[in-house]
Design an enzyme around this catalytic site. Structure first.
Site, PDB file in Angstrom:
ATOM      1  N   SER A   1       0.849  -1.198   0.000  1.00 52.90           N
ATOM      2  CA  SER A   1       0.000   0.000   0.000  1.00 52.90           C
ATOM      3  C   SER A   1       0.879   1.240   0.000  1.00 52.90           C
ATOM      4  CB  SER A   1      -0.891   0.005   1.239  1.00 52.90           C
ATOM      5  OG  SER A   1      -0.095   0.295   2.374  1.00 52.90           O
ATOM      6  N   LYS A   2       0.234   2.373  -0.055  1.00 50.24           N
ATOM      7  CA  LYS A   2       0.961   3.645  -0.091  1.00 50.24           C
ATOM      8  C   LYS A   2       1.935   3.788   1.069  1.00 50.24           C
ATOM      9  CE  LYS A   2      -2.181   6.642  -2.553  1.00 50.24           C
ATOM     10  NZ  LYS A   2      -3.323   7.478  -2.358  1.00 50.24           N
ATOM     11  N   ARG A   3       1.569   3.168   2.163  1.00 44.61           N
ATOM     12  CA  ARG A   3       2.414   3.206   3.357  1.00 44.61           C
ATOM     13  C   ARG A   3       3.841   2.722   3.051  1.00 44.61           C
ATOM     14  NH1 ARG A   3       2.552  -0.389   7.144  1.00 44.61           N
ATOM     15  NH2 ARG A   3       1.066  -1.734   6.058  1.00 44.61           N
ATOM     16  N   HIS A   4       3.974   1.846   2.064  1.00 47.58           N
ATOM     17  CA  HIS A   4       5.296   1.297   1.741  1.00 47.58           C
ATOM     18  C   HIS A   4       6.077   2.189   0.788  1.00 47.58           C
ATOM     19  CE1 HIS A   4       2.986  -2.342   2.950  1.00 47.58           C
ATOM     20  NE2 HIS A   4       4.100  -2.573   3.591  1.00 47.58           N
ATOM     21  N   GLY A   5       5.575   3.364   0.528  1.00 46.78           N
ATOM     22  CA  GLY A   5       6.282   4.247  -0.400  1.00 46.78           C
ATOM     23  C   GLY A   5       5.582   4.227  -1.733  1.00 46.78           C
TER      24      GLY A   5
END
Ligand code: GLU
Length: 473
Positions: free
Chosen positions: A242-246
């Site tokens: 997800s976006k959390r991973h960059g």
């Protein structure tokens, strides 16, 4: 039969790496078999689909070089066709009008849950039968597919092997909503039939849809395509990517300085393998790709490996190829290439030191732009009064060079060292800081050659001014 595959994104956001991998696998299989690859935009969800997302998906596909043979088709342009098939199914009694209102279905669902039964639409429920009889002429209705009640649906998935669903698990799915719009599970089947799709490659989140779709193929007397459901991509912490991973959007990888070939090579290995080979050109991917070799287990994203591949391609790809993408970053940094060497020459010299094109653009700056100041730490350390004599002698020798070659510049530096009885570092480092403005660069003679004679002289003069000011303090 000619192979035809498709990539069928719903335009509700950018092209993410999972979608790009699906598109790549579909396209590789088509090219491997000499078939065709179709792009279809599944925009029936009018509320969530946007033109911006369509543009972003197409931009991502184009940047990756995943060109398609047919399309883009748009589902919203095919409503007449879907309605035609709905009418056909109604006429054959393979679909029916359902008048049961939402409130009733909600009540039945609650009842089912209270009884510990899996909540589902039950066409034989007395209250639904009642709702569907004696209805007013203008009462609203949706259209449901008459799913077989007996038996099961079995299909052989390229990735997961034999999969079986019992028809008793499947309810009569809505194929056209009350507002007249057709639903995903229906449109996808009509499209795949009309477009002659032979293999469907998509994410495993669609496995539960597959038996419903197969029943519709059967009802229409059409051939069912083969399926390959790919596993999820996880972040390096094991959670769903997800976006959390960059970066998740393909275009963000462009912005961060990746080459499309590096990302494609990374994506092909993320869930597929050929022995322990890591590097694949597009031709090799096409040649070696098999749907059977897609991995069943989820794959974890590993940014270090992607960086390693990016560095590999920056170093080894044709400089013209790298230049095409580096140019974008030079523009983004407003570094004009008008005044300086060919970008391909800079890539040959600086490329191997960089993992991304962002770094490479930054390290290419001094070939094109003059500067007024030196990097503070490097200047403090290397542009000291003791360096003055070496820089002055180097300048005189540079001025006298007739044929501007790396070899001759190498001789200039060696001669300065010899005449002043100085080690290489005492001459090379001040020169490097003078010419590049910084403490690190490729071999200084090669850098000087590309920077050009006039600029080299001006920059040595700037460094001498700096030393003079320092002496005066
Ligand atoms: N439009 C669907 C999605 O974006 C894909 C449908 C399919 O590949 O069958 O998830």
């Amino acid at each position: 039969m000619t192979v035809k595959t498709r990539f069928a994104p719903s335009p509700t956001g950018f092209l993410h790496v999972g979608g790009a991998r699906t598109a790549l696998y579909s396209r590789l299989y088509a090219k491997h078999t000499g078939g065709e690859f179709v792009l279809r935009i599944e925009d029936t969800d009018i509320e969530r689909s946007t033109q911006e997302a369509i543009d972003a998906i197409i931009e991502g596909m184009e940047w990756l070089g995943l060109d398609w043979d047919e399309g883009p088709y748009y589902q919203t342009k095919r409503f007449d066709r879907y309605n035609e098939v709905v009418d056909q199914l109604l006429a054959e009694d393979k679909a029916y009008k359902c008048y049961a209102p939402k409130e009733l279905l909600d009540e039945i669902r609650e009842e089912q849950m209270a009884m510990g039964v899996k909540p589902r639409y039950d066409a034989n429920h007395p209250r639904i039968i009642e709702a569907n009889s004696n209805v007013a002429e203008d009462a609203p209705f949706c259209i449901r597919f008459r799913n077989p009640k007996e038996g099961s649906v079995v299909f052989n998935d390229y990735v997961r092997g034999c999969i079986e669903f019992s028809n008793s698990e499947l309810d009569d799915l809505i194929i056209r909503r009350t507002d007249g719009s057709p639903t995903y599970n229906f449109c996808v089947v009509i499209d795949d039939i009309d477009m002659g799709i032979t293999q469907v490659v998509r994410g495993e989140d669609h496995i539960n849809n597959t038996p419903r779709q197969i029943n519709i193929y059967k009802a229409l007397g059409a051939n069912t395509p083969e399926f390959a459901h790919c596993s999820m991509i996880l972040g390096d912490d094991g959670a769903k990517l997800s976006k959390r991973h960059g970066a998740v959007s393909v275009m963000q990888y462009r912005d961060e300085g990746y080459l499309p070939q590096a990302l494609l090579n990374y994506l092909v290995r993320l869930g597929w393998s050929h022995g322990d080979q890591e590097i694949f050109s597009m031709e090799e991917m096409i040649d070696l790709f098999r749907l059977e070799s897609i991995s069943k287990s989820a794959s974890a994203f590993n940014t270090d490996k992607l960086l390693w591949l990016n560095n590999h391609y920056i170093k080894t790809a044709e400089p013209e190829y790298v230049a095409k993408y580096l140019q974008w970053h030079m523009n983004a940094k407003e570094i004009s290439l008008d005044n300086g060497p060919a970008l391909t020459e800079v890539i040959k010299l600086v490329g191997e030191r960089c993992n991304t094109l962002v770094e490479l653009a930054e390290q290419s700056r001094y070939f094109y732009l003059d500067f007024e100041e030196f990097e503070a730490g490097a200047a403090k350390k290397h542009l000291r009064p003791v360096a003055k004599e070496a820089l002055e002698l180097a300048k005189a020798k540079v001025e006298a060079v007739e044929e501007w070659s790396t070899e001759n510049l190498h001789t200039v530096i060696a001669d300065v060292c010899a005449e002043l009885e100085l080690g290489m570092g005492k001459v090379g480092m001040p020169l490097r800081v003078a010419i590049t403005g910084q403490g690190q660069s490729p071999s200084v003679d090669a850098v000087m050659q590309l920077v050009g004679k006039e600029r080299v002289i001006k920059r040595i003069e700037l460094a001498l001014d700096y030393i003079a000011k320092r002496e005066a303090q």
